[in-house]
Design an enzyme around this catalytic site. Structure first.
Site, PDB file in Angstrom:
ATOM      1  N   HIS A  76      45.969  34.382  42.289  1.00 11.93           N
ATOM      2  CA  HIS A  76      45.272  34.387  41.006  1.00 11.93           C
ATOM      3  C   HIS A  76      44.137  35.416  41.039  1.00 11.93           C
ATOM      4  CE1 HIS A  76      43.388  32.257  37.459  1.00 11.93           C
ATOM      5  NE2 HIS A  76      42.309  32.786  38.009  1.00 11.93           N
ATOM      6  N   GLU A  77      43.335  35.366  42.085  1.00 11.67           N
ATOM      7  CA  GLU A  77      42.201  36.293  42.205  1.00 11.67           C
ATOM      8  C   GLU A  77      42.656  37.727  42.428  1.00 11.67           C
ATOM      9  OE1 GLU A  77      39.160  35.535  41.416  1.00 11.67           O
ATOM     10  OE2 GLU A  77      39.777  33.467  41.117  1.00 11.67           O
ATOM     11  N   HIS A  82      43.321  39.348  39.133  1.00 11.37           N
ATOM     12  CA  HIS A  82      42.112  39.897  38.508  1.00 11.37           C
ATOM     13  C   HIS A  82      41.746  41.237  39.141  1.00 11.37           C
ATOM     14  CE1 HIS A  82      41.144  36.307  36.216  1.00 11.37           C
ATOM     15  NE2 HIS A  82      41.053  35.553  37.304  1.00 11.37           N
TER      16      HIS A  82
END
Length: 129
Positions: free
Chosen positions: A76-77, A80
């Site tokens: 998820h990170e 980003h």
């Protein structure tokens, strides 16, 4: 609370801003981005493993569960960070906490870029299921 922490873009990034956040350990790099674990994350891992071993699950099952949870938050990170990189915004580090992760961005993205950077993490979660 957003899981990206942009730094003010009108100021150059100082060595102090580039320094790892206090209380973090580790120096793994993925896609050139340092990945660090906050010490409280390590405490959570130990807790979850002990709970799993003491319960009805095997230690191996608990370890696989914890690794899958860690991997999904990390991906998820990374989502980003990669979209931010595509817009020329460097990610200083990703810090994993017990409640999730934080991508520390070097500067503030432009207003039209920010929603896409913010949505990149949840998009990764939708892709991996």
């Amino acid at each position: 609370m957003p899981d990206t922490l942009p730094q003010p873009s009108n100021q150059p990034v100082s060595k102090a801003q580039e320094a790892p956040l206090p209380g973090t350990v580790g120096n793994l790099r993925l896609f050139g981005v340092p990945i660090r674990l906050h010490f409280t994350f390590l405490l959570l891992l130990v807790f979850l493993i002990f709970i799993g071993i003491g319960g009805k699950q095997s230690g191996l099952t608990t370890a696989v569960y914890v690794l899958a949870l860690f991997a999904s938050v990390l991906l998820h990170e990374i989502g980003h960070a990669l979209v931010a990189r595509a817009y020329g915004v460097r990610t200083l580090e990703i810090v994993m906490y017990p409640i999730g992760g934080v991508s520390r961005l070097e500067g503030q993205p432009k207003p039209q870029q920010e929603p896409l950077i913010a949505l990149a993490g949840p998009a990764v979660n939708l892709i991996i299921g």
